[in-house]
Every structure is written in structure tokens, then in C-alpha cells.
Scaffold this motif. Structure first.
Motif, mmCIF file in Angstrom:
data_model
loop_
_atom_site.group_PDB
_atom_site.id
_atom_site.type_symbol
_atom_site.label_atom_id
_atom_site.label_comp_id
_atom_site.label_asym_id
_atom_site.label_seq_id
_atom_site.Cartn_x
_atom_site.Cartn_y
_atom_site.Cartn_z
ATOM 1 N N UNK A 215 0.843 -1.198 0.000
ATOM 2 C CA UNK A 215 0.000 0.000 0.000
ATOM 3 C C UNK A 215 0.875 1.243 0.000
ATOM 4 N N UNK A 216 0.579 2.188 -0.912
ATOM 5 C CA UNK A 216 1.279 3.465 -0.948
ATOM 6 C C UNK A 216 0.285 4.598 -1.183
ATOM 7 N N UNK A 217 0.572 5.744 -0.593
ATOM 8 C CA UNK A 217 -0.222 6.951 -0.758
ATOM 9 C C UNK A 217 0.677 8.008 -1.380
ATOM 10 N N UNK A 218 0.209 8.617 -2.468
ATOM 11 C CA UNK A 218 1.051 9.550 -3.213
ATOM 12 C C UNK A 218 0.318 10.856 -3.478
ATOM 13 N N UNK A 219 1.074 11.933 -3.450
ATOM 14 C CA UNK A 219 0.552 13.239 -3.793
ATOM 15 C C UNK A 219 1.501 13.948 -4.743
ATOM 16 N N UNK A 220 0.942 14.669 -5.704
ATOM 17 C CA UNK A 220 1.739 15.395 -6.703
ATOM 18 C C UNK A 220 1.165 16.784 -6.869
ATOM 19 N N UNK A 221 2.058 17.771 -7.071
ATOM 20 C CA UNK A 221 1.585 19.131 -7.330
ATOM 21 C C UNK A 221 2.516 19.808 -8.331
ATOM 22 N N UNK A 222 1.900 20.497 -9.270
ATOM 23 C CA UNK A 222 2.625 21.295 -10.256
ATOM 24 C C UNK A 222 2.211 22.749 -10.067
ATOM 25 N N UNK A 223 3.169 23.583 -9.665
ATOM 26 C CA UNK A 223 2.936 25.019 -9.536
ATOM 27 C C UNK A 223 3.645 25.696 -10.692
ATOM 28 N N UNK A 224 2.908 25.981 -11.765
ATOM 29 C CA UNK A 224 3.510 26.538 -12.966
ATOM 30 C C UNK A 224 2.713 27.691 -13.538
ATOM 31 N N UNK A 225 3.274 28.235 -14.626
ATOM 32 C CA UNK A 225 2.660 29.386 -15.294
ATOM 33 C C UNK A 225 2.789 29.223 -16.803
ATOM 34 N N UNK A 226 1.696 29.536 -17.509
ATOM 35 C CA UNK A 226 1.789 29.692 -18.959
ATOM 36 C C UNK A 226 2.474 31.017 -19.288
ATOM 37 N N UNK A 227 2.108 32.058 -18.546
ATOM 38 C CA UNK A 227 2.661 33.399 -18.696
ATOM 39 C C UNK A 227 2.230 34.205 -17.474
ATOM 40 N N UNK A 228 2.545 35.462 -17.463
ATOM 41 C CA UNK A 228 2.161 36.317 -16.343
ATOM 42 C C UNK A 228 0.644 36.307 -16.163
ATOM 43 N N UNK A 229 0.188 36.041 -14.937
ATOM 44 C CA UNK A 229 -1.235 35.966 -14.601
ATOM 45 C C UNK A 229 -1.968 34.863 -15.359
ATOM 46 N N UNK A 230 -1.239 33.844 -15.812
ATOM 47 C CA UNK A 230 -1.849 32.692 -16.485
ATOM 48 C C UNK A 230 -1.366 31.416 -15.792
ATOM 49 N N UNK A 231 -2.031 31.014 -14.714
ATOM 50 C CA UNK A 231 -1.533 29.876 -13.923
ATOM 51 C C UNK A 231 -1.705 28.538 -14.627
ATOM 52 N N UNK A 232 -0.807 27.644 -14.276
ATOM 53 C CA UNK A 232 -0.898 26.239 -14.683
ATOM 54 C C UNK A 232 -0.712 25.419 -13.409
ATOM 55 N N UNK A 233 -1.822 24.988 -12.805
ATOM 56 C CA UNK A 233 -1.786 24.296 -11.524
ATOM 57 C C UNK A 233 -2.412 22.907 -11.677
ATOM 58 N N UNK A 234 -1.806 21.928 -11.045
ATOM 59 C CA UNK A 234 -2.344 20.571 -11.075
ATOM 60 C C UNK A 234 -1.998 19.870 -9.770
ATOM 61 N N UNK A 235 -3.009 19.293 -9.135
ATOM 62 C CA UNK A 235 -2.815 18.488 -7.940
ATOM 63 C C UNK A 235 -3.404 17.106 -8.125
ATOM 64 N N UNK A 236 -2.675 16.071 -7.706
ATOM 65 C CA UNK A 236 -3.131 14.682 -7.833
ATOM 66 C C UNK A 236 -2.905 13.976 -6.501
ATOM 67 N N UNK A 237 -3.889 13.222 -6.057
ATOM 68 C CA UNK A 237 -3.724 12.317 -4.922
ATOM 69 C C UNK A 237 -4.084 10.911 -5.397
#
Length: 354
Positions: A215-237
């Protein structure tokens, strides 16, 4: 007196005579160190997916043989702690004057610096991002198509340009992998100064408890940007379980994206996926099923879609090679807002790796 006594001890010990070993038990010769490894040590391998696709809905009657993946992996260990990997990738061109042609491009090109004391490494160059390579190590059916987050466009490919660090947690309790990447994926050049910071933490709660250690529990997060004031966010559990005869994953993801500068608001995306494999072992028969649900825009009703895959496989496994023969039935159902309401296809595929 104390120091004089300390100095006298070695002298007395040296004066003692060690009796020789009896003739029937000669003293063992001193172990000789093995030859030093010669560098560079180069290993060449391959991963190839061959496919027959028979469309049974939406494009009924269309069928084709294809090569959906072909890698030549060149791995070199150039010193005790330094490695390098170069992997060309074959893909079909879908635009321009070479439309329909299979062409070669670079998929991986990176240096790896090993910390053998802690089982850690640092990579720099075009290499795997923290999530997809990890998920594919659990779900061995990449031959059926990309993993959930990549299939629906939330992660732009399994590799990117950047630098990352991986290290196991003590006593087998898990691992973490963090990195800074361009964010555009390996197939596109960087378009501006903004980067993506990506990280994965995997915890194994019961590493020494028999069947529960799978058994494993995993979490992932991407804190990114396409450009200024254009977020690229992704969270996975994700929760995953691995056993000789059963592999299962359940995951949920949420994303906030603003890819186009003309858009006035961020787009909220979400989805869930489950995968199950019942198998004879790493070698032999296996049955599998996967279900994905994805909503590309939480503000637009009717544009979500579901994907269901079910099939069987047989795996041949050797110490440094494996071959899988996989048959898959895939259905995709779109919401009322989509132009195509349903797709269906029968896939016969082979996974060849050495």
C-alpha cells in the motif's frame, strides 16, 4: 603512570607469540579485491509498441496497423556516480509536408549524478517529470495509451527540460521527487521565463507488515505558469496497492489553468481514475480494467467525458527483457456538448522491452 601503562600494552601484546595454525587448518589467504570496473559502461535497449486498431463506433470500418512507440535507450555509466541517458523517440507527424510520416525526435537526454550512500540522485537535462514515470511503474499498460493526466492534456508529456532531485525516505517509508522544469513538455521549446515547480511525495505506511507493504499513498503538485497571470496548476492524490497477483490504483485530480491570454477567467478542471489488474504474476495471464472520468471545465455543463478500458494480456518475462501481448476494448462517452457522443475501438497490441 597511566600513559606509561598505555604505551606498555602494545609492547606486551607484540611480545606474545601467536601459535601457528595446525597443519590440518591452514590460514585462509587474504581476500583479493576484484578488478575495478571499466568506464564508460554502455547498455543499449529498446521499447516498442505495435498495434492493430479496429474502430467499431464513430469511425466504424476503419482499421490500421501502427507503431505507437519505438525507443532506443542508450544508457551509459561514465563513472561510479555519473550516468547519462539518450533516448530517440519515433512518432507520427500529423502536420506539415511530412504528414503521416514516422519521424525520430529526442525524448530523453540527461545526466544523472548518484548519491549511493542514500540511494538518491540529481538529474539535469531532458528527463522524466515526477508523476507519469512513477505511475507507469505501477500500471504497466502504457501500451494502451497515455496515463490519465497526460491523456487529458494536464501534463504535457512524460519528460521536460529541467533539473530534479530524487531520494528515498528512511526505512522504506517512501520517497520524494522534486524538480524545476520549463513546463512545456519535451516536444516544445520554452516560450518565456516562467517555469513549473513539480513535486511528488509517496508514503508507504506499513513497509514491514507483509501484504500491507504494497500500500502506498502519493501526492503530486505542479505550480507553474503559462505566462504572467496565467496559472498552470495541477494536484493529484492517489492510493495504490501492489501485490504479486493484484495491482490497483485510485486517483483524483484538480487543475486550474489559463492557457490563452484572451480568456477572462481561469478554467477549473477535475477528474478521477481507477485501475485494476488481476494477474498470475509478473509473468503469465492478466485481466485488467480502467475507468476515467474527466470534466475539462467546471463552468460548462455537458462537456465531461468517460473512458472505459477492459482487456486481457499475457506477459513473457526474462531477467532483462519482457514481452506483453495485450487485447483491449475501449469506449469513450462524451457529454451532450461534444460533437462525437461515443467512440469505440478494439486494440491488439504488443509491448516489447529489453
Amino acid at each position: 603512570m597511566f600513559f606509561a601503562g598505555c604505551l606498555a600494552i602494545p609492547a606486551l601484546a607484540g611480545a606474545q607469540t601467536v601459535p601457528p595454525a595446525p597443519p590440518s587448518q591452514p590460514a585462509a589467504p587474504a581476500a583479493q579485491p576484484g578488478p575495478a570496473p571499466e568506464f564508460p559502461a554502455v547498455r543499449i535497449g529498446m521499447v516498442s509498441y505495435l498495434q492493430y486498431d479496429d474502430e467499431i463506433e464513430n469511425q466504424a470500418g476503419l482499421n490500421a496497423f501502427d507503431v505507437t512507440r519505438a525507443y532506443v535507450n542508450i544508457n551509459a555509466q561514465v563513472s561510479r556516480n555519473v550516468r547519462f541517458r539518450f533516448t530517440p523517440d519515433v512518432r507520427r507527424v500529423t502536420d506539415g509536408s511530412l504528414n503521416g510520416t514516422l519521424t525520430v525526435r529526442v525524448k530523453y537526454a540527461f545526466a544523472q549524478f548518484d548519491d549511493t550512500t542514500h540511494g538518491a540522485w540529481l538529474r539535469a537535462g531532458m528527463h522524466q517529470t515526477p508523476w507519469l514515470d512513477f505511475e507507469e511503474s505501477i500500471n504497466r499498460y502504457r501500451v494502451q495509451g497515455t496515463m490519465f493526466a497526460e491523456r487529458d492534456g494536464l501534463i504535457p508529456g512524460s519528460a521536460d527540460f529541467g533539473v530534479s532531485y530524487f531520494r528515498p525516505l528512511p526505512h522504506g517509508f517512501g520517497e520524494f521527487h522534486v524538480g524545476v522544469y520549463n513546463g512545456e513538455g519535451y516536444a516544445h521549446a520554452e516560450s518565456n521565463k516562467y517555469k513549473s515547480v513539480e513535486g511528488r511525495l509517496t508514503v508507504r505506511p506499513l513497509p514491514a507488515r507483509g501484504i500491507a507493504k504494497g500500500l502506498r499513498l502519493s501526492g503530486f503538485y505542479n505550480a507553474g505558469w503559462y505566462d504572467h497571470d496565467q496559472p498552470r496548476r495541477l494536484g493529484i492524490v492517489m492510493a495504490s496497492f501492489e501485490h504479486a497477483h493484484l495491482v490497483a490504483t485510485v486517483q483524483h485530480l484538480t487543475a486550474k489553468e489559463h492557457p490563452l491570454p484572451t480568456a477572462t477567467d481561469d478554467t477549473d478542471r477535475s477528474g478521477s481514475s481507477a485501475f485494476l489488474e488481476v494477474r498470475q504474476g509478473t509473468q503469465g495471464w492478466a485481466g485488467l480494467a480502467r475507468f476515467d472520468h474527466f470534466d475539462p471545465d467546471g463552468q460548462r455543463p455537458g462537456d465531461s467525458h468517460d473512458r472505459a478500458l477492459a482487456g486481457g494480456a499475457y506477459w513473457f518475462v526474462w531477467p532483462r527483457a519482457r514481452v506483453g501481448v495485450v487485447t483491449t476494448l475501449e469506449y469513450v462517452s462524451y457529454g451532450a456538448a461534444a460533437a462525437h457522443l461515443r467512440e469505440g475501438r478494439l486494440l491488439a497490441q504488443t509491448h516489447v522491452e529489453f
